[in-house]
Design an enzyme around this catalytic site. Structure first.
Site, PDB file in Angstrom:
ATOM      1  N   LYS A 201       0.858  -1.187   0.000  1.00 54.04           N
ATOM      2  CA  LYS A 201       0.000   0.000   0.000  1.00 54.04           C
ATOM      3  C   LYS A 201       0.894   1.236   0.000  1.00 54.04           C
ATOM      4  O   LYS A 201       1.961   1.243   0.658  1.00 54.04           O
ATOM      5  CB  LYS A 201      -0.831  -0.062   1.283  1.00 54.04           C
ATOM      6  CG  LYS A 201      -1.904   0.992   1.447  1.00 54.04           C
ATOM      7  CD  LYS A 201      -2.678   0.675   2.734  1.00 54.04           C
ATOM      8  CE  LYS A 201      -3.893   1.560   2.899  1.00 54.04           C
ATOM      9  NZ  LYS A 201      -4.658   1.205   4.113  1.00 54.04           N
TER      10      LYS A 201
ATOM     11  N   SER B 151      -9.512   0.891   2.972  1.00 53.17           N
ATOM     12  CA  SER B 151      -8.681   1.762   2.163  1.00 53.17           C
ATOM     13  C   SER B 151      -7.550   1.032   1.451  1.00 53.17           C
ATOM     14  O   SER B 151      -6.852   1.649   0.633  1.00 53.17           O
ATOM     15  CB  SER B 151      -8.095   2.866   3.023  1.00 53.17           C
ATOM     16  OG  SER B 151      -7.312   2.311   4.045  1.00 53.17           O
TER      17      SER B 151
ATOM     18  N   SER C  36      -9.786  -1.704   7.044  1.00 54.61           N
ATOM     19  CA  SER C  36      -9.211  -1.380   5.734  1.00 54.61           C
ATOM     20  C   SER C  36      -8.412  -2.469   5.055  1.00 54.61           C
ATOM     21  O   SER C  36      -7.962  -2.271   3.926  1.00 54.61           O
ATOM     22  CB  SER C  36      -8.341  -0.125   5.857  1.00 54.61           C
ATOM     23  OG  SER C  36      -9.159   1.003   6.042  1.00 54.61           O
TER      24      SER C  36
END
Lengths: 110, 481
Positions: free
Chosen positions: B75, B148, B172
């Site tokens: 990420k 996310s 997330s």
């Protein structure tokens, strides 16, 4: 407790945003809805309850106080939006006003 | 390369059936061919040849570890030295970190293929709040991938990498894993060092993994976990083998079913039906099903959306255009430059949360909001502690719905926040939890999660492994393949 009243413009300034009028309108509504949703927190009896600051209960974590050479100066300067003469440059606090600089020793005297 | 595992790739590389360069090239070809349909990457890493050669040499010499030569993605919240790190935000769109996160160093023999797309500063449940465009669900490109860590989840689901790293503050990792039909694992808060990971809500942010199997999640935790004197919240509990209970299964385990989750208002009826089916499946596997009550989980959303914005408002105060990131192009005074930088650099969700947090921490309101939320968090955590005296793990859906359509919830923040209803309580208590594929509903993947007490990842992974072996993943084709 009823949903509090606040001034969105002042709140934005406090949060260091220069919102557009459209944004002020949008966020005023959004934040009002969100605060209305979180009001239910006040239904919980928290008498005698201490707040959770760290969920694993750690406290007073220390490590040996060893100094290490700072080796990233060049890289840090490269990441700065504005650097001059090997220093970070920031915009003036007071625009257009000239200040008489105090001698360094006087500024740092105790 | 879809559904490949670390374990299987390890065998292929060690048997020299493929070289490291060939494995990497296979994944890069797939990314080049199909990522325009998914948008899972923000930045691809083209400078991997040195690490590839080193990995190949290590294999020739028999000096490889579990991750040597295995491609992966992270990420874009994890600092990677000399490789752009944006946090999904315009305010860091050109930021090049001078150092790498601890977890990147711990994966130094794996091959980092790129930085994945994400909601800006990890704030979002759909990966639509990225400055680099939304991530599309690999099973239906008109729908969200979840957030996310949507880019990481979509990249694994689409077969662009066998594993990826993400963060889970309030679901997330688990939510995008559920929407993308893969395994998403959030360990105990503090289990993995967060040094070098851009902070969102420091009392909740937890690093975790997106993989195709539970075994891979366990293998990764062995590599990533452990103390770090650069992160004061990283647990120092000694070496532990998190794979040791993978074969133990769920027979004899007590699985708690929270009454409040079974009756959750707003949960899709088909998902509740799949939940009941999964519970029966656990019972058939030999687990004892125990009804439990978690009455204060109804306050989890309110608690979370006071604490997280408050911490966000503090953590994101550093993005002022001075020491790093973008600075607004203006000749104005300092205060104006800061305000304009933040106005131009942050997206709507970041601004919304910063302002809510600023409000909740302000004099006159801090007691009524922030301090109260801290106390309610304690009440929720204590409730979990009590329940875990009677059960080994808890079981629930991951989300009240399957992946929703792009744009559907953008204008309704509260509805967007409700997506994390099942994930939030365990986050507030710092508990380990894992999302597992549980079939399809209406043509879209759904996930179920197990939640364990703190520090009991090995038991959690053993139960999850058994569930995934006997409730195998529905492996239907992706939308673009």
């Amino acid at each position: 407790m009823s949903t509090p009243v606040y001034n969105i413009h002042e709140l934005a300034q406090f949060a260091k945003f220069a919102l557009t009028p459209n944004e002020e309108h949008l966020f005023r509504e959004n934040i009002q809805c969100i605060l209305a949703e979180v009001e239910k927190l006040h239904d919980v009896d928290t008498t005698g309850i201490l707040g959770t600051h760290i969920v694993t209960g750690l406290h007073t974590i220390t490590r040996a106080d060893h100094a290490h050479p700072a080796t990233l100066r060049t890289e840090l300067l490269a990441a700065m939006p504005c650097a001059r003469h090997d220093f970070l440059e920031v915009p003036p606090f007071f625009k257009g006003k000239k200040e008489k600089s105090a001698p360094l020793s006087a500024a740092h005297s105790v | 390369m879809k559904n490949q595992t670390i374990a299987h790739l390890r065998k292929i590389l060690d048997a020299k059936e493929m070289s490291v360069a060939e494995v990497v090239a296979s994944y890069r070809d797939r990314i080049s061919a199909h990522d325009q349909d998914v948008n899972s990457f923000i930045t691809q890493n083209d400078e991997t040849h040195v690490v590839e050669e080193g990995a190949q040499q290590a294999i020739y010499q028999g000096a490889q570890n579990m991750l040597t030569g295995i491609p992966y993605a992270v990420k874009d919240l994890f600092c990677t030295k000399n490789l752009r790190t944006t946090a999904g935000s315009n305010i860091l769109k050109n930021y090049i970190p001078p150092y790498s996160a601890t977890v990147i160093d711990r994966c130094h023999e794996a091959i980092l293929l790129g930085k994945t797309n994400m909601d800006e500063f990890a704030m979002g449940s759909s990966n639509e709040f990225s400055a680099f465009g939304p991530v599309r669900n690999p099973y239906d490109p008109t729908r969200v991938a979840g957030g996310s860590s949507g880019g990481s989840a979509a990249a694994v689901s689409a077969g662009f990498v066998p594993f990826a790293l993400g963060t889970d503050t309030g679901g997330s990792i688990r939510l995008p894993a559920s929407f993308c039909n893969i395994v998403g694992f959030k360990p105990t808060y503090g289990r993995i060092s967060r040094y070098g990971v851009i902070a969102m809500a420091s009392s909740l942010d937890t690093i975790g993994t997106l993989t195709n199997t539970v075994e891979d999640a366990a293998l990764l935790l062995n590599v990533l976990s452990g103390e770090d004197n650069r992160d004061a919240t990283a647990l120092a509990r000694g070496q532990e083998d998190f794979t040791r209970l993978l074969s133990h299964g769920m027979k004899g385990m007590r699985i708690g079913i929270p009454k409040e989750f079974r009756d959750m208002k707003g949960c899709d009826a088909e998902i509740l039906a799949r939940y009941e089916e999964s519970i029966s499946h656990c019972a058939q596997a030999g687990a004892a099903i125990v009804d439990v009550a978690l009455p204060h989980t109804q306050y989890a959303l309110s608690t979370y959306y006071v604490l997280v914005p408050s911490e966000v408002s503090s953590n994101l105060a550093r993005y002022d255009g001075m020491q790093f990131g973008e600075r607004a192009d203006t000749m104005n005074e300092l205060e104006h430059v800061i305000e304009q930088t933040r106005e131009e650099g942050f997206g709507p969700e970041a601004k919304r949360r910063i302002m809510i947090g600023t409000f909740c921490l302000s004099s006159g309101f801090v007691d009524a909001y922030y301090n109260t939320a801290q106390k309610v968090r304690t009440v929720i955590s204590q409730e979990f502690d009590r329940v875990f005296t009677n059960v080994d793990v808890l079981f629930s859906p991951v989300s009240p719905t399957a992946a929703f359509r792009l744009g559907e919830r953008l204008n309704d923040p509260v509805k967007m926040y409700l997506t994390d209803t099942f994930a939030l309580p365990s986050s507030l208590a710092g508990l380990p939890a894992i999302s597992l594929p549980a079939g399809f509903v209406g043509g879209l993947p759904v996930g179920m999660q197990f939640i364990a007490p703190q520090y009991q990842e090995a038991k959690l992974l053993g139960i999850a492994h058994d569930f995934s072996q006997t409730f195998p993943r529905d492996d239907r084709p992706l939308a673009f393949l």
